[in-house]
Design an enzyme around this catalytic site. Sequence first.
Site, mmCIF file in Angstrom:
data_model
loop_
_atom_site.group_PDB
_atom_site.id
_atom_site.type_symbol
_atom_site.label_atom_id
_atom_site.label_comp_id
_atom_site.label_asym_id
_atom_site.label_seq_id
_atom_site.Cartn_x
_atom_site.Cartn_y
_atom_site.Cartn_z
ATOM 1 N N CYS A 273 72.114 -59.547 37.402
ATOM 2 C CA CYS A 273 73.573 -59.608 37.236
ATOM 3 C C CYS A 273 74.019 -59.647 35.782
ATOM 4 O O CYS A 273 74.667 -58.720 35.300
ATOM 5 C CB CYS A 273 74.120 -60.844 37.955
HETATM 6 N N1 LIG Z 1 70.498 -61.096 43.169
HETATM 7 C C1 LIG Z 1 71.565 -61.831 42.891
HETATM 8 O O1 LIG Z 1 71.438 -62.988 42.468
HETATM 9 C C2 LIG Z 1 72.963 -61.292 43.088
HETATM 10 C C3 LIG Z 1 74.033 -62.198 43.068
HETATM 11 C C4 LIG Z 1 75.322 -61.740 43.271
HETATM 12 C C5 LIG Z 1 75.533 -60.371 43.470
HETATM 13 N N2 LIG Z 1 74.499 -59.499 43.444
HETATM 14 C C6 LIG Z 1 74.800 -58.092 43.680
HETATM 15 O O2 LIG Z 1 74.458 -57.770 45.018
HETATM 16 C C7 LIG Z 1 73.972 -56.435 45.118
HETATM 17 C C8 LIG Z 1 72.578 -56.442 45.735
HETATM 18 O O3 LIG Z 1 71.695 -57.144 44.880
HETATM 19 P P1 LIG Z 1 70.300 -57.725 45.371
HETATM 20 O O4 LIG Z 1 69.839 -58.648 44.307
HETATM 21 O O5 LIG Z 1 70.404 -58.233 46.771
HETATM 22 O O6 LIG Z 1 69.414 -56.394 45.361
HETATM 23 P P2 LIG Z 1 67.976 -56.215 46.022
HETATM 24 O O7 LIG Z 1 67.329 -55.116 45.273
HETATM 25 O O8 LIG Z 1 67.283 -57.523 46.179
HETATM 26 O O9 LIG Z 1 68.309 -55.719 47.495
HETATM 27 C C9 LIG Z 1 68.899 -54.503 47.777
HETATM 28 C C10 LIG Z 1 68.283 -53.952 49.050
HETATM 29 O O10 LIG Z 1 68.969 -52.748 49.351
HETATM 30 C C11 LIG Z 1 68.023 -51.801 49.809
HETATM 31 N N3 LIG Z 1 68.608 -50.486 49.635
HETATM 32 C C12 LIG Z 1 68.646 -49.709 48.542
HETATM 33 N N4 LIG Z 1 69.319 -48.571 48.807
HETATM 34 C C13 LIG Z 1 69.719 -48.647 50.090
HETATM 35 C C14 LIG Z 1 70.453 -47.782 50.936
HETATM 36 N N5 LIG Z 1 70.925 -46.611 50.500
HETATM 37 N N6 LIG Z 1 70.653 -48.169 52.201
HETATM 38 C C15 LIG Z 1 70.172 -49.354 52.638
HETATM 39 N N7 LIG Z 1 69.490 -50.226 51.885
HETATM 40 C C16 LIG Z 1 69.263 -49.862 50.625
HETATM 41 C C17 LIG Z 1 66.778 -52.065 49.000
HETATM 42 O O11 LIG Z 1 65.621 -51.585 49.636
HETATM 43 C C18 LIG Z 1 66.807 -53.600 48.930
HETATM 44 O O12 LIG Z 1 66.101 -54.181 49.993
HETATM 45 C C19 LIG Z 1 74.027 -55.880 43.695
HETATM 46 O O13 LIG Z 1 75.255 -55.236 43.512
HETATM 47 C C20 LIG Z 1 73.995 -57.120 42.841
HETATM 48 O O14 LIG Z 1 74.605 -56.904 41.584
HETATM 49 C C21 LIG Z 1 73.211 -59.940 43.284
#
Ligand SMILES: NC(=O)c1ccc[n+]([C@@H]2O[C@H](COP(=O)([O-])OP(=O)(O)OC[C@H]3O[C@@H](n4cnc5c(N)ncnc54)[C@H](O)[C@@H]3O)[C@@H](O)[C@H]2O)c1
Length: 439
Positions: A273
């Site tokens: 992030c």
């Molecule tokens: N990790 C954090 O602490 C956090 C906190 C707040 C917000 N976010 C936001 O949340 C969002 C997700 O982050 P995350 O950390 O969970 O990511 P992540 O990489 O852990 O998880 C994303 C998942 O989406 C899947 N994916 C990718 N493309 C896809 C598609 N086309 N269809 C279906 N699944 C798909 C991936 O395989 C993965 O399992 C981002 O925008 C991030 O900025 C993350």
Amino acid sequence: MSVDQLLQKILKKKALVGIIGMGYVGLPLVIRFCEEDFQILGFDVDSKKVAALKKGKSYLKSIPSSRISKFIRSGRLDVTDDFSRLDEPDSILICVPTPLTEKMEPDLKYIEKTTEAIRDHLRKGQLIVLESTSYPGTTEELILPRLESTGLKVGRDFFLAYSPEREDPGNKRFTTQQIPKVVAGVTPSCKKVAFALYRQTIQKVVPVSSPRVAELTKLLENIYRSVNIALVNELKMLADRMGIDIWEVIEAASTKPFGFSPFYPGPGMGGHCIPIDPFYLSWKAKEYDFTTRFIQLAGEINISIPYYVVSKISDGLNERGKSIKRSKILILGVAYKKDVDDARESPALAIMDLLQKRGASILYHDSYIPVLPSFRKYLFRLKSSPLTERLLHKIDAAVIVTDHSHIDYQWVAKHAPLLIDTRNVTKDMKQWKKKIVKA
Ligand SMILES: NC(=O)c1ccc[n+]([C@@H]2O[C@H](COP(=O)([O-])OP(=O)(O)OC[C@H]3O[C@@H](n4cnc5c(N)ncnc54)[C@H](O)[C@@H]3O)[C@@H](O)[C@H]2O)c1
């Protein structure tokens, strides 16, 4: 299905909730909705994750398998990589990645692909919510036109909302349920159904007037952190030159009961992030002939910190008549923050890369990350070395990059020949002062 019919389904917990992206954000949401007796259908393109979840197995350290397996067994949770099933859920929450490209521009392909998959199966009465972090306008400029290209009308035939995720992996003080959730709809009816859905699972839901407000809210939260971290990191470098301990200064300033929130210096920014999201806004700002100078400056300072850490390692070795070249350096902790198993964008990677380029031989220890995977910018092919007395006697320096709680840093300080501390964990170790370098 009308607004009222969807609302009734949500309030009776009869609505099937689809969650796309089974990662750090999606998985805790899955569990929260399951705990509230909703039926969940999880989607992911990664068939390995889908297979693991179907067996009730978690791949995230912060989520024990037992929290998933019981819902798989009871049939409350199903997971699939078959996106033709996207017409089944009544609500779909999008939790896919929003990284940066090599040129530090938003990489929107995950949101675009997901939106296109939803569009191909969109049916009347569905609620779609974007949870991924992105620039103001993503929901209404990128997602809405694609979904309306089906001929279905937002607010009447389907509902579209934005609700940013505030997940903080590894934070035991605040659960998903306890963290207030900001929600905005494209139309009043979109807002109403999205609010109702989150109200079933989150203690406090905060409605705002538009998706753009909600999108910028999330970015403000992360930019606030990025700028303040940069500020203390810059002051840390000045304080060091002045012979002042910045940690003592922060501790003293924190006694002020108003107008001061402490931020702590470190080895640089990390995670999915803080190093990434602010650039979504600076990119969008260009469309408005606007330069976001604070974001740029904070980015510049935070990116420079691994170089500062390396210069302190060099100083420490120099004191002992050694150079980085040919030194054996142990990195303690490669996760981007303590007690998590996520090394994405971790400053440890930049530090390791800089040390390797200067001719050091690198080892690392991080029980949360037994093998270093490949990253956006780096590939190391390294495995975590067991942390033993023998190892500490063999190296020229150890660098504390991540302050995981389970490590006995007293013991490390006792046995390592030189200890570089970027996290102030050696604060009270007066007896080892001569071999500790704060960085
Ligand atoms: N990790 C954090 O602490 C956090 C906190 C707040 C917000 N976010 C936001 O949340 C969002 C997700 O982050 P995350 O950390 O969970 O990511 P992540 O990489 O852990 O998880 C994303 C998942 O989406 C899947 N994916 C990718 N493309 C896809 C598609 N086309 N269809 C279906 N699944 C798909 C991936 O395989 C993965 O399992 C981002 O925008 C991030 O900025 C993350």
